[in-house]
Structure formats: C-alpha cells, structure tokens
Design a protein around this motif. Structure first.
Motif, PDB file in Angstrom:
ATOM      1  N   LEU A 164     -90.325  -4.742 -13.399  1.00  0.00           N
ATOM      2  CA  LEU A 164     -90.588  -3.758 -12.367  1.00  0.00           C
ATOM      3  C   LEU A 164     -89.320  -3.259 -11.704  1.00  0.00           C
ATOM      4  O   LEU A 164     -89.311  -2.195 -11.110  1.00  0.00           O
ATOM      5  CB  LEU A 164     -91.518  -4.362 -11.296  1.00  0.00           C
ATOM      6  CG  LEU A 164     -92.889  -4.835 -11.804  1.00  0.00           C
ATOM      7  CD1 LEU A 164     -93.678  -5.434 -10.665  1.00  0.00           C
ATOM      8  CD2 LEU A 164     -93.636  -3.675 -12.427  1.00  0.00           C
ATOM      9  N   GLY A 165     -88.263  -3.955 -11.795  1.00  0.00           N
ATOM     10  CA  GLY A 165     -87.010  -3.512 -11.188  1.00  0.00           C
ATOM     11  C   GLY A 165     -85.931  -4.507 -11.439  1.00  0.00           C
ATOM     12  O   GLY A 165     -86.167  -5.634 -11.878  1.00  0.00           O
ATOM     13  N   LEU A 166     -84.714  -4.125 -11.185  1.00  0.00           N
ATOM     14  CA  LEU A 166     -83.579  -4.986 -11.460  1.00  0.00           C
ATOM     15  C   LEU A 166     -83.553  -6.179 -10.541  1.00  0.00           C
ATOM     16  O   LEU A 166     -83.219  -7.279 -10.941  1.00  0.00           O
ATOM     17  CB  LEU A 166     -82.286  -4.180 -11.329  1.00  0.00           C
ATOM     18  CG  LEU A 166     -81.002  -4.931 -11.671  1.00  0.00           C
ATOM     19  CD1 LEU A 166     -81.044  -5.362 -13.125  1.00  0.00           C
ATOM     20  CD2 LEU A 166     -79.786  -4.073 -11.401  1.00  0.00           C
ATOM     21  N   LYS A 167     -83.922  -6.016  -9.253  1.00  0.00           N
ATOM     22  CA  LYS A 167     -83.854  -7.125  -8.313  1.00  0.00           C
ATOM     23  C   LYS A 167     -84.801  -8.230  -8.723  1.00  0.00           C
ATOM     24  O   LYS A 167     -84.470  -9.409  -8.690  1.00  0.00           O
ATOM     25  CB  LYS A 167     -84.190  -6.633  -6.902  1.00  0.00           C
ATOM     26  CG  LYS A 167     -83.147  -5.656  -6.350  1.00  0.00           C
ATOM     27  CD  LYS A 167     -83.501  -5.249  -4.929  1.00  0.00           C
ATOM     28  CE  LYS A 167     -82.463  -4.281  -4.369  1.00  0.00           C
ATOM     29  NZ  LYS A 167     -82.785  -3.867  -2.992  1.00  0.00           N
ATOM     30  N   ASN A 241     -88.017  -1.603 -19.634  1.00  0.00           N
ATOM     31  CA  ASN A 241     -87.813  -1.027 -18.308  1.00  0.00           C
ATOM     32  C   ASN A 241     -86.819   0.118 -18.442  1.00  0.00           C
ATOM     33  O   ASN A 241     -85.615  -0.107 -18.532  1.00  0.00           O
ATOM     34  CB  ASN A 241     -87.296  -2.091 -17.333  1.00  0.00           C
ATOM     35  CG  ASN A 241     -87.077  -1.540 -15.936  1.00  0.00           C
ATOM     36  OD1 ASN A 241     -87.463  -0.419 -15.632  1.00  0.00           O
ATOM     37  ND2 ASN A 241     -86.453  -2.322 -15.082  1.00  0.00           N
ATOM     38  N   ASP A 242     -87.330   1.347 -18.489  1.00  0.00           N
ATOM     39  CA  ASP A 242     -86.435   2.482 -18.758  1.00  0.00           C
ATOM     40  C   ASP A 242     -85.586   2.860 -17.551  1.00  0.00           C
ATOM     41  O   ASP A 242     -84.879   3.869 -17.590  1.00  0.00           O
ATOM     42  CB  ASP A 242     -87.225   3.688 -19.252  1.00  0.00           C
ATOM     43  CG  ASP A 242     -88.191   4.231 -18.206  1.00  0.00           C
ATOM     44  OD1 ASP A 242     -88.346   3.575 -17.156  1.00  0.00           O
ATOM     45  OD2 ASP A 242     -88.768   5.304 -18.432  1.00  0.00           O
ATOM     46  N   LEU A 256     -73.890  -2.081 -17.545  1.00  0.00           N
ATOM     47  CA  LEU A 256     -75.303  -1.973 -17.201  1.00  0.00           C
ATOM     48  C   LEU A 256     -75.468  -0.991 -16.043  1.00  0.00           C
ATOM     49  O   LEU A 256     -74.743  -1.060 -15.041  1.00  0.00           O
ATOM     50  CB  LEU A 256     -75.857  -3.337 -16.818  1.00  0.00           C
ATOM     51  CG  LEU A 256     -77.335  -3.398 -16.403  1.00  0.00           C
ATOM     52  CD1 LEU A 256     -78.239  -3.047 -17.583  1.00  0.00           C
ATOM     53  CD2 LEU A 256     -77.685  -4.784 -15.867  1.00  0.00           C
ATOM     54  N   TRP A 257     -76.446  -0.077 -16.190  1.00  0.00           N
ATOM     55  CA  TRP A 257     -76.730   0.942 -15.185  1.00  0.00           C
ATOM     56  C   TRP A 257     -78.214   0.880 -14.810  1.00  0.00           C
ATOM     57  O   TRP A 257     -79.049   0.480 -15.624  1.00  0.00           O
ATOM     58  CB  TRP A 257     -76.412   2.345 -15.704  1.00  0.00           C
ATOM     59  CG  TRP A 257     -74.997   2.523 -16.169  1.00  0.00           C
ATOM     60  CD1 TRP A 257     -74.502   2.274 -17.409  1.00  0.00           C
ATOM     61  CD2 TRP A 257     -73.901   2.994 -15.387  1.00  0.00           C
ATOM     62  NE1 TRP A 257     -73.163   2.559 -17.456  1.00  0.00           N
ATOM     63  CE2 TRP A 257     -72.764   3.002 -16.228  1.00  0.00           C
ATOM     64  CE3 TRP A 257     -73.761   3.408 -14.066  1.00  0.00           C
ATOM     65  CZ2 TRP A 257     -71.513   3.414 -15.792  1.00  0.00           C
ATOM     66  CZ3 TRP A 257     -72.516   3.813 -13.616  1.00  0.00           C
ATOM     67  CH2 TRP A 257     -71.404   3.810 -14.471  1.00  0.00           C
ATOM     68  N   GLN A 258     -78.491   1.319 -13.579  1.00  0.00           N
ATOM     69  CA  GLN A 258     -79.878   1.466 -13.141  1.00  0.00           C
ATOM     70  C   GLN A 258     -80.109   2.903 -12.704  1.00  0.00           C
ATOM     71  O   GLN A 258     -79.329   3.468 -11.922  1.00  0.00           O
ATOM     72  CB  GLN A 258     -80.224   0.524 -11.995  1.00  0.00           C
ATOM     73  CG  GLN A 258     -81.701   0.621 -11.571  1.00  0.00           C
ATOM     74  CD  GLN A 258     -82.073  -0.410 -10.525  1.00  0.00           C
ATOM     75  OE1 GLN A 258     -81.204  -1.090  -9.986  1.00  0.00           O
ATOM     76  NE2 GLN A 258     -83.356  -0.529 -10.238  1.00  0.00           N
ATOM     77  N   VAL A 259     -81.179   3.482 -13.226  1.00  0.00           N
ATOM     78  CA  VAL A 259     -81.534   4.860 -12.893  1.00  0.00           C
ATOM     79  C   VAL A 259     -82.220   4.888 -11.532  1.00  0.00           C
ATOM     80  O   VAL A 259     -83.139   4.098 -11.268  1.00  0.00           O
ATOM     81  CB  VAL A 259     -82.445   5.464 -13.974  1.00  0.00           C
ATOM     82  CG1 VAL A 259     -82.856   6.882 -13.600  1.00  0.00           C
ATOM     83  CG2 VAL A 259     -81.753   5.447 -15.326  1.00  0.00           C
ATOM     84  N   GLU A 260     -81.768   5.774 -10.671  1.00  0.00           N
ATOM     85  CA  GLU A 260     -82.365   5.938  -9.346  1.00  0.00           C
ATOM     86  C   GLU A 260     -83.429   7.039  -9.422  1.00  0.00           C
ATOM     87  O   GLU A 260     -83.109   8.203  -9.648  1.00  0.00           O
ATOM     88  CB  GLU A 260     -81.293   6.315  -8.315  1.00  0.00           C
ATOM     89  CG  GLU A 260     -80.159   5.299  -8.216  1.00  0.00           C
ATOM     90  CD  GLU A 260     -80.622   3.956  -7.706  1.00  0.00           C
ATOM     91  OE1 GLU A 260     -81.717   3.886  -7.106  1.00  0.00           O
ATOM     92  OE2 GLU A 260     -79.906   2.961  -7.919  1.00  0.00           O
ATOM     93  N   THR A 523     -90.861   7.000 -18.739  1.00  0.00           N
ATOM     94  CA  THR A 523     -91.752   7.231 -17.609  1.00  0.00           C
ATOM     95  C   THR A 523     -91.205   8.231 -16.608  1.00  0.00           C
ATOM     96  O   THR A 523     -91.962   8.720 -15.762  1.00  0.00           O
ATOM     97  CB  THR A 523     -92.027   5.900 -16.874  1.00  0.00           C
ATOM     98  OG1 THR A 523     -90.781   5.340 -16.430  1.00  0.00           O
ATOM     99  CG2 THR A 523     -92.709   4.902 -17.801  1.00  0.00           C
ATOM    100  N   LEU A 524     -89.930   8.555 -16.682  1.00  0.00           N
ATOM    101  CA  LEU A 524     -89.303   9.498 -15.753  1.00  0.00           C
ATOM    102  C   LEU A 524     -88.884  10.764 -16.485  1.00  0.00           C
ATOM    103  O   LEU A 524     -88.463  10.689 -17.642  1.00  0.00           O
ATOM    104  CB  LEU A 524     -88.075   8.854 -15.088  1.00  0.00           C
ATOM    105  CG  LEU A 524     -88.319   7.569 -14.284  1.00  0.00           C
ATOM    106  CD1 LEU A 524     -86.994   6.978 -13.838  1.00  0.00           C
ATOM    107  CD2 LEU A 524     -89.223   7.847 -13.097  1.00  0.00           C
ATOM    108  N   PRO A 525     -88.979  11.931 -15.852  1.00  0.00           N
ATOM    109  CA  PRO A 525     -88.570  13.192 -16.511  1.00  0.00           C
ATOM    110  C   PRO A 525     -87.047  13.360 -16.482  1.00  0.00           C
ATOM    111  O   PRO A 525     -86.531  14.336 -15.935  1.00  0.00           O
ATOM    112  CB  PRO A 525     -89.290  14.256 -15.680  1.00  0.00           C
ATOM    113  CG  PRO A 525     -89.380  13.666 -14.314  1.00  0.00           C
ATOM    114  CD  PRO A 525     -89.560  12.181 -14.504  1.00  0.00           C
TER     115      PRO A 525
END
Length: 542
Positions: A164-167, A241-242, A256-260, A523-525
């Motif tokens: 569900l998320g990186l944290k 987890n995209d 490693l990157w996380q999309v906001e 899941t995100l455009p």
C-alpha cells in the motif's frame, strides 16, 4: 452233481488274486474297479461316503486358495488406494496454497492406521507366505511424504498482497530483517499467483489497424534530478506497487523512487551500490514479482558474477551475487521474469544462450533453454501468459518461440532486420511486439498463432541519428492499446495499435536529450521516463 464247483467259486472270489474274476491292483496304486461296479451294480455306502469326503476336502483346498488370492489382490488394491490418496492430498495442498487457504492435514499415511493387515487378522485362515507380502503398501507411505513436504515448505511460488505504500513496506521489512524466521513465515503466507495473472484474455487483434488514432491529453511534466553521476541505463516499475520505480546507470547505482500521486512528481528514497566484483555496472535490471527484490545482470567475461539480487525495500539493502555462471562470454543483455505462477526469470546473452533460472530450495538454479538456435547475440526475451513458451529475439534477425513443456522449438521467424527487444501484450495473450533497427518501421506486431505473419508495423524518423540504439526501449499501456517508446530525439513517441498508419499518434516533448524509456503506471495516469540529460521525468495524461 454240479454242486461242488459252485461251492468253490466264493473262495476264489475272496482269496485268490490270480483268478480272472478278481483283477490285480493297478500299478499306480489305485483301487481296481469291482466286477459288480463294472456290471452296473450299485456301490456300497462306505465307498460312497469315502468318495464324498475326498471331494469336499478338495473343494475346501480350492476355496482356501481362492481366499489367499483375494487377500493378495486386496493388498495390491489397498496399496493403489494409499498412493491415490497421497496424490490427492498433495493436489489439495497445492489448491489450498493457490486459494490462500491453510494447508490440508498430513497425508493419510501419517494419520490413519494401516488398513492392509485388518482383513488378514479377521480371517481365521492362515495368512499368505511372507514372500507374498512384498506388494503391501507399508513401505510406500514412508517414501511418499518426502515428495510432498518439500513442495509445501520450500517452494517459493507464493505471492504477497500488493504494497500500500513505502512506509508500510519499510516498517514490515525492518521488523523482520533482524530475525530470519519471520521472513520465512512471510514467504509461506504469500499468494501463489500474482495480480497480473488474474487478468482475462481480451481479443484486441481484430481491432488492430482498423481505425484512426486516439490521442491522449498530456498535461505537462516534471523533471527531477536522477541522483546519478553517469548515463542512465534502465527504468523499471514495481509489479506489486506502481508507486515504486527504480533506475540504474553506468555509475553502478540502483536508485529507488516513489511516485507522488498529487504531483505529478517523484521523490528520492535511497540508492544502492550494485557494482559487480569486477566493478561492472548492471546491464539490465528486473523486479521480482513479489516487489521486494531487484535482480541485475552483468557480463560473463573475466569470471565476473553474472546475476545479483538486492533488497531495496528493507533498511539493510544488501546485495547478493548468485554463485552460478551459466553464460560463457560477452554481455548479458536482458533479464525478464516470466508471467507464470512459479517465480522464475530468463536471461539472454551475447553467447547466443537463453538461460532459465528457477528458485529451488531457497537458491536460484540456472537451466539452459537453448544455445544453438540463435547465430548471434540474443537481445531480448519474453514469456507467454497462456502457456510456458519463451520468445527470444536476436541480432541474427530471428524470432524463436521455445515450448518448455515439450522441450523443443515451437516456431521460428526470420525478418529483414536485427531484433533488439520483444514485449508481450498485457491484455491480448496472442499479441507481441518486436523492436527492430529499420527507421520508420522500428516496431512490428505479431500474432503468436500466425507465426511468420506480421499484422502491423510502425515507427518514427529520427532527426539526430539514423541508427537505432538498443538502449531505447518500449512499454505497453495497461489496456494494451498504446505503446510508448523512447527516441534519439528528446521526445516520447506514443503509438495506438488501432491506427492504420505507421507514424506515432503523438510525440510528447519530455527532456533535453534523447529518451531511453517511458513506462506506464498501472493505476495512475502517469508516464515515467529517463533520459541522457540525467533527469527522471513524470508526465500526467488524461
């Protein structure tokens, strides 16, 4: 005066064996047939009783033999029943893992008393000889659990729920990193199949090349420094987890990157040094289907390590190099996980070889798929979702489909240009794309059922260079209709496979220098891209 001879005949009949009226016993010891019986006179009661008793004794012996044969048959079929029950228990255990249920109780050989001795103990007749007890099923259950237990405990074919998320991912991994046993229990609780396997096949091929292009509306993009000091090489999206993306570059680092989601933007989450022991950067990288590890490939020259495994999610970020070195020489060009329930990946090398790596007993073991089918470097591999077939393409202009289930080539196709990558469509399992080196016709679409028939081709004209770089790659959109491609120019080309023309339906200005790759989020455009300008781009569309 005839009376005296009549008085002498009874004496001859009773005492004299030489008389013609009383024959000698036969040579085999059987009783002779009396004269009275031969003449049709009725036998005595004693003789009749003796004959009846002998017949009953023979009948009892015959019935005893029948009972012994039936007991042996019972033992044989009881052993077959035990074997069938054990196989059924094994299949039920697999089904329970697939449906995320608890494993079934132990096999019947461990929880039920031995049934074969019961009919023997209840029968008062003597038991069969010891040598006839060999087919009894007693030794079989002792050996069968060795086949069931490894399949249930050591096989890593399970999958976790999407992160569900990186944290949350870092919290769970940090709590389990100090102690190895929790990590093993987490593997056992994973689901046996990935989310991508739950997609149903969609028949997109009838709509290919049948209508006009449908353009997407891009709303601008954001460029973020890649944190790399050398040219970028790879960009991969996490399959579970995209919101997580990794990049690699010639500096040997994997970032490693996380999309906001409220951006669009990406935030830096750390980097790991993935240089090989011979100080070689990763040539290609791939996510494990569970989304918890990154695998990288290097080269087979100078005895260097060929495959590494890194856990970027946990705080340790330890890099492990696999000891096996199946490739013989040259660069390993591609690594791809197969879209099957069992976790396995395939590597393609400049030594013309295609290698399958399978996870066995918590260690990755390589197996050569083929080495002589290509006459030049193998540049890309992909797996079909509907069956265990591996597609491979190479600089020898060949497209080869190899069926693992039967261990032989399913089809071969020779085209007019070298092939640099291959991608299977995520929705239509019969459709796949091959990247070639022909300007204006870089992308070719094929139907797996038509083998050598090309159903569509499109591409672009490059202003900065006519050569096609193998570092430029493509990506399918989640719905299977669009393809994105990098370019030697600073643009992202978008293709609609329904469009009857060969040109891009649109080209998005994205960077200052050439674009290597742009991937679609599930899941995100968003589109995420990398470029020679050392930036990571995030582009929103509608």
């Amino acid at each position: 005066m005839g009376d005296p001879p009549a008085l002498k005949r009874p004496k001859l009949e009773n005492d004299d064996h030489d008389s013609a009226y009383c024959p000698r016993p036969s040579a085999n010891g059987t009783a002779p047939v009396p004269h009275a019986a031969a003449s049709g006179a009725p036998p005595d009661d004693e003789d009749e009783d003796a004959m009846a008793e002998e017949a009953v004794v023979a009948l009892v012996a015959h019935r005893e033999r029948d009972v012994e044969r039936c007991k042996l048959k019972l033992l044989h079929y009881q052993s077959l029943l035990d074997s069938a029950e054990m196989k059924l228990a094994e299949a039920q255990a697999r089904l329970a893992r697939y449906k995320d249920r608890k494993p079934p109780p132990p096999p019947p050989s461990q929880r039920e008393p031995k049934p074969p001795p019961q009919p023997i103990q209840s029968d008062p007749k003597p038991s069969p000889p010891p040598e006839k007890k060999a087919p009894a099923p007693t030794p079989q259950p002792a050996g069968r659990p060795q086949l069931v237990i490894p399949g249930a405990n050591n096989r890593p074919a399970s999958r976790p729920e999407p992160m569900l998320g990186l944290k949350k991912a870092t919290a769970s991994s940090s709590s389990s990193s100090p102690v190895p046993p929790p990590e093993r229990s987490r593997k056992e609780d994973k689901k046996p199949k990935r989310k991508i396997q739950e997609k149903e096949h969609q028949n997109l091929i009838p709509s290919v090349k049948k209508s006009s292009a449908t353009a997407l509306k891009f709303q601008g993009g954001t460029l973020v420094s890649s944190q790399h000091k050398s040219k970028l090489r790879c960009l991969e999206l996490c399959p579970s987890n995209d919101q997580l993306v990794v990049t690699s570059a010639l500096d040997g680092l994997v970032t490693l990157w996380q999309v906001e989601p409220r951006g669009p933007s990406v935030s830096f989450r750390g980097k790991t040094d993935c240089f090989s022991p011979k100080h070689r950067w990763p040539e290609d990288i791939a996510w494990h289907p569970d989304g918890d590890k990154i695998f990288a490939v290097y080269t087979a020259d100078n005895g260097d390590s060929q495959v590494s495994m890194a856990n970027l999610i946990s705080g340790q970020r330890k890099v492990t190099f696999l000891p096996e070195k199946p490739h013989t020489k040259g660069i390993i060009n591609n690594i791809t996980f197969m879209p099957w329930s069992d976790a396995c990946f395939v590597t393609a090398g400049s030594d013309h070889a295609v290698i399958l790596w399978e996870d066995k007993d918590d260690s990755w073991k390589p197996k050569r798929v083929h080495k002589d089918l290509h006459s030049s470097a193998v540049m890309g591999v992909a797996g079909l979702q509907q069956k265990k077939t591996i597609l491979s393409v190479g600089c020898d202009k060949r497209i080869i489909g190899f069926d693992l289930s039967v261990g032989r080539t399913e089809f071969k196709n020779l085209i007019d240009s070298k092939c640099m990558s291959v991608l299977a469509n995520p929705c239509d399992f019969n459709l796949y794309m091959v990247q070639t080196g022909v300007p204006g016709r870089q992308l070719r679409l094929f139907d797996i059922r038509l083998r050598q028939t090309e159903i569509h081709a499109f591409g672009w004209k490059q202003e900065s260079s006519e050569s096609q770089s193998a570092l430029i790659n493509q990506s399918w959109s989640p719905d299977g209709w669009y393809l994105s491609s990098g370019s030697a120019d600073p643009v992202i080309h978008i293709f609609d496979i329904r469009y009857h023309g060969q040109n891009p339906c649109q080209s998005v200005q994205a960077h200052q220098k050439r674009v290597f790759k742009a991937v679609w989020h599930q899941t995100l455009p968003y589109l995420t891209s990398i470029s020679s300008d050392l930036n990571v781009g995030i582009h929103k569309y509608s």
